[in-house]
Write an enzyme that holds these catalytic residues in place. Sequence first.
Site, PDB file in Angstrom:
ATOM      1  N   ASP A  18       0.742  -1.166   0.203  1.00 24.44           N
ATOM      2  CA  ASP A  18      -0.081   0.002  -0.108  1.00 24.44           C
ATOM      3  C   ASP A  18       0.939   1.054  -0.132  1.00 24.44           C
ATOM      4  OD1 ASP A  18      -2.403  -1.540  -0.066  1.00 24.44           O
ATOM      5  OD2 ASP A  18      -2.459  -1.488   2.087  1.00 24.44           O
TER       6      ASP A  18
ATOM      7  N   THR B  88      -9.833   1.933   5.891  1.00 25.79           N
ATOM      8  CA  THR B  88      -9.264   0.816   6.662  1.00 25.79           C
ATOM      9  C   THR B  88      -7.573   0.630   6.912  1.00 25.79           C
ATOM     10  OG1 THR B  88      -8.715   0.194   4.175  1.00 25.79           O
ATOM     11  CG2 THR B  88     -10.843  -1.017   5.203  1.00 25.79           C
ATOM     12  N   ALA B  89      -7.339   2.040   7.100  1.00 19.48           N
ATOM     13  CA  ALA B  89      -5.826   2.199   7.335  1.00 19.48           C
ATOM     14  C   ALA B  89      -5.741   2.839   8.709  1.00 19.48           C
ATOM     15  CB  ALA B  89      -5.371   3.239   6.167  1.00 19.48           C
ATOM     16  N   TYR B  90      -5.099   4.047   8.667  1.00 21.30           N
ATOM     17  CA  TYR B  90      -4.872   4.352  10.145  1.00 21.30           C
ATOM     18  C   TYR B  90      -6.341   4.785  10.955  1.00 21.30           C
ATOM     19  CZ  TYR B  90      -2.281   7.501  13.392  1.00 21.30           C
ATOM     20  OH  TYR B  90      -1.898   8.144  14.780  1.00 21.30           O
TER      21      TYR B  90
ATOM     22  N   ASN C 275      -5.630   8.391   1.355  1.00 20.38           N
ATOM     23  CA  ASN C 275      -5.846   7.620   2.723  1.00 20.38           C
ATOM     24  C   ASN C 275      -6.241   8.727   3.532  1.00 20.38           C
ATOM     25  OD1 ASN C 275      -5.956   4.950   1.692  1.00 20.38           O
ATOM     26  ND2 ASN C 275      -3.780   4.480   2.984  1.00 20.38           N
TER      27      ASN C 275
ATOM     28  N   SER D 180      -7.202   1.563  12.612  1.00 18.03           N
ATOM     29  CA  SER D 180      -6.533   1.346  13.621  1.00 18.03           C
ATOM     30  C   SER D 180      -6.734   2.117  14.976  1.00 18.03           C
ATOM     31  CB  SER D 180      -4.881   1.660  13.441  1.00 18.03           C
ATOM     32  OG  SER D 180      -4.517   0.731  12.386  1.00 18.03           O
TER      33      SER D 180
ATOM     34  N   ASP E 256      -3.741  12.481  21.404  1.00 19.27           N
ATOM     35  CA  ASP E 256      -2.591  12.405  20.588  1.00 19.27           C
ATOM     36  C   ASP E 256      -2.957  13.207  19.229  1.00 19.27           C
ATOM     37  OD1 ASP E 256      -1.345  11.314  22.761  1.00 19.27           O
ATOM     38  OD2 ASP E 256      -1.241   9.346  22.078  1.00 19.27           O
TER      39      ASP E 256
END
Length: 285
Positions: free
Chosen positions: A72, A185-187, A144, A190, A174
């Site tokens: 990716d 579906t990335a950061y 993204n 998570s 943060d």
Amino acid sequence: MKILLFGNSYQRQSLDGIKSLIGHIVSRGIECCVEREFHDYLVQSLGSCDGVHVLDSDSIPDAHLAISLGGDGTFLTTVMWVSPHHIPILGVNTGHLGYLTACNLANACDMVDDFIDGNYTTERRTMVQVQCDALRIAHPYALNEVAVLRHDTSSMIEMETSLRGLPLTTYKGDGLVISTPTGSTAYNLSAGGPIMAPSAPCLVLTPVSAHSLTMRPIVVPDDAEVSITTHSRSDHYLVSLDGESHPCPTGSTLTITKSPVNVIVVQRRGHNFASTLQQKLHWGQ
């Protein structure tokens, strides 16, 4: 027909397959252009890279297709180079998850044949763009996400956030991730944000390690302008666009909007979002 090839230098296990793919493209009478750093890596590793032209990433020619060889991260780098030129991108996974990729190296030649024969589909993916009132970001686009993150301090940062010019809230923690559907579906995932279908006309704002548990992800229309003014004990905070970070001075304001540039992603005919979730995220297993 002209095809552009982009890749990374972590291809030790994939060199034979890449050589076969290049040979297949050339054998079909297609002009094959390989990005210079990737070309140098292939020459060093294989001893030669015959039948191709060398491509400089700062002078992208007109082409029918760009192929990203990697994971990716390589796909996102390819997007940065070719999306302003409206060239469709085919992702070939030689990495780990490869969520953005359409096929693996074993069936890449078949996918190239399908493209030549018109046996494929495309998806237009939304990108976002960022402006900072304190500095110029050279490549202000992200497929993204845009992430606002603390920098050089363990203390939380405060992010005054407005939506369409109206105050939304002040996030404390943060950081804050502003994700496209592609990046959900990335950061975003998570950090506890929702998964969105790639065609959904929306963005999601997801706090990172929020100080207050009432701060939850929120989905907003993708035509809504998001403004963020960040305060911190540090002199700077980080703005990350698809992993490329830029230090911005504390107190500056970011404006995030839908980009006029879309990414054209090549997919196999019959591809669907549900099958991608089942395959890449192992749903139902």
